[in-house]
Write a protein that holds these residues in place. Structure first.
Motif, PDB file in Angstrom:
ATOM      1  N   GLN A   1       0.813  -1.217   0.000  1.00 17.18           N
ATOM      2  CA  GLN A   1       0.000   0.000   0.000  1.00 17.18           C
ATOM      3  C   GLN A   1       0.843   1.261   0.000  1.00 17.18           C
ATOM      4  O   GLN A   1       0.363   2.325  -0.371  1.00 17.18           O
ATOM      5  N   CYS A   2       2.058   1.165   0.503  1.00 14.54           N
ATOM      6  CA  CYS A   2       2.861   2.368   0.644  1.00 14.54           C
ATOM      7  C   CYS A   2       4.051   2.320  -0.297  1.00 14.54           C
ATOM      8  O   CYS A   2       4.734   1.295  -0.401  1.00 14.54           O
TER       9      CYS A   2
ATOM     10  N   ARG B   1       8.116   5.342   2.104  1.00 10.39           N
ATOM     11  CA  ARG B   1       7.866   4.558   3.294  1.00 10.39           C
ATOM     12  C   ARG B   1       8.775   4.963   4.443  1.00 10.39           C
ATOM     13  O   ARG B   1       8.310   5.268   5.550  1.00 10.39           O
TER      14      ARG B   1
ATOM     15  N   TRP C   1      -5.505   3.302  -1.528  1.00  9.13           N
ATOM     16  CA  TRP C   1      -5.626   3.569  -0.106  1.00  9.13           C
ATOM     17  C   TRP C   1      -6.641   2.649   0.564  1.00  9.13           C
ATOM     18  O   TRP C   1      -7.210   2.972   1.600  1.00  9.13           O
TER      19      TRP C   1
ATOM     20  N   PRO D   1      -2.758   2.660   4.210  1.00  8.63           N
ATOM     21  CA  PRO D   1      -1.298   2.589   4.341  1.00  8.63           C
ATOM     22  C   PRO D   1      -0.766   3.293   5.579  1.00  8.63           C
ATOM     23  O   PRO D   1       0.459   3.440   5.728  1.00  8.63           O
TER      24      PRO D   1
ATOM     25  N   SER E   1       3.181   3.169   6.788  1.00  5.79           N
ATOM     26  CA  SER E   1       3.931   4.399   6.554  1.00  5.79           C
ATOM     27  C   SER E   1       4.254   5.116   7.852  1.00  5.79           C
ATOM     28  O   SER E   1       5.379   5.576   8.061  1.00  5.79           O
TER      29      SER E   1
END
Lengths: 159, 210
Positions: free
Chosen positions: A13-14, A19, A77, A97, A101
């Motif tokens: 997701q990130c 990150r 997202w 995320p 993150s």
């Protein structure tokens, strides 16, 4: 559900580019601001985000849910479900995320971002200003967060 | 030799009655006024005769006078009442008021000595004030009526009509219970807003401002 599988999905997701940067930035924020202030900061960030990405007018609740998920999918997202009970709306957001993150230990305040986003979107859709969206539940393993839209008194946000 | 005796002698020569003599000195005054106020000629040339003067508080025109046409105007300022100005002009002693000792100054070619006017009217005029005499119809040139805009314009400027501002449209502020829900989603929001509200605090940390 397998915890490792979920973690791998969340990692996707990130962006790799951002990150580590966001993680370090979140740690620095913790050193200088309280958890309450950080949550408020993320909440206002979410409101600003919702202003920049307004939703089209939706006649029904399913249509609103579809529009929201279309947007989240476009930026990777996660997704959300919106359920109607007798006196509230319940929104569950999956696979955001934020956990990856901003680090899992910071979910207590990082989820304030989605709280600001959803509340602004609902007010844009016609919800009265007396209706506030507040986080009601959090699953730290999966990062699933639940919000409820209810009528609250104005001093609910007083510090 | 006084003027009165001159006039009496003159009438005797023509076998007339001195009482029939009419003072036409006003004509001379009119002429002098015309010379002072050239605009007066222009007004009289292009306007209709002035209607009879109505009795006002300061105008000394008695009810006995049948003809109450106003005197010839000397100068009519814009926007002012013609009759009011006539009063001011006629009552000015240096311009209007004839000598009290002698009203009759002599014959005027415009008016014949043997006037056809009945004596009763002259005596009626003679019995009034000087101002009333000035308003005698037979001696005065008809004064054209003022223009409609002047006649209708009062001394006091008419305030402009009130311009009522456009009504402010009512701001439609829907309340919690009266909000007109147009869509099912808005109906849902209205229902939630009308509910009793949150009964318990969320499990998360309470939010607070900085």
């Amino acid at each position: 559900m397998n915890r490792d599988i979920i973690h791998n999905l969340c990692m996707q997701q990130c962006s790799i580019q951002w990150r580590d940067f966001i993680g370090v930035f979140a740690q620095e924020l913790i050193e200088n601001l309280t958890t309450t202030n950080l949550r408020w900061l993320l909440r206002r960030t979410g409101q600003r985000f919702a202003k920049q990405h307004p939703l089209p007018e939706c006649p029904t609740l399913p249509a609103l849910e579809e529009v929201i998920n279309t947007f989240w999918k476009s930026i990777n997202w996660g997704s959300a479900t919106i359920n109607d009970t007798d006196s509230r709306l319940v929104i569950c957001h999956y696979l955001a995320p934020l956990q990856i993150s901003m680090l899992p230990e910071n979910l207590a305040w990082s989820t304030g971002f989605l709280e600001g986003v959803y509340e602004s979107w609902l007010h844009q859709s016609g919800a009265d200003s007396s209706l506030l969206l507040l986080q009601s539940a959090l699953d730290p393993e999966t990062g699933t967060v639940e919000y409820r839209l209810e009528r609250h008194s104005p001093d609910r946000l007083a510090g | 030799m006084s003027q009165d005796s001159d006039i009496q002698n003159l009438f005797r020569q023509f076998n007339g009655q001195p009482t029939q003599y009419k003072e036409i000195a006003r004509a001379e005054q009119n002429e002098s006024a015309r010379q002072r106020w050239p605009l007066l000629d222009a007004i009289r040339l292009h306007q209709d005769p002035v209607p009879p003067v109505r009795l006002a508080a300061t105008v000394h025109v008695t009810a006995n006078t049948k003809d109450t046409e106003p005197a010839e105007q000397t100068h009519i300022p814009n926007g002012a009442s013609s009759r009011t100005h006539i009063e001011e002009t006629m009552l000015a002693p240096t311009q209007v008021e004839p000598p009290k000792t002698s009203w009759f100054r002599g014959a005027d070619h415009e008016v014949p000595a043997t006037s056809q006017e009945p004596p009763s009217e002259i005596s009626a005029i003679a019995g009034t004030s000087h101002t009333a005499r000035l308003f005698s119809a037979h001696q005065l040139v008809p004064i054209p009526p003022p223009k409609p805009e002047h006649a209708s314009s009062p001394a006091i400027p008419v305030p402009p009509p009130l311009i009522r501002p456009a009504p402010i449209p009512a701001i439609n502020q829907p309340t919690l219970t009266e909000q007109p829900a147009q869509t099912p989603l808005k109906n849902l929001f209205s229902r939630i807003a009308a509910s009793s509200g949150a009964k318990g605090n969320p499990a998360d940390l309470p939010l607070s401002r900085k």
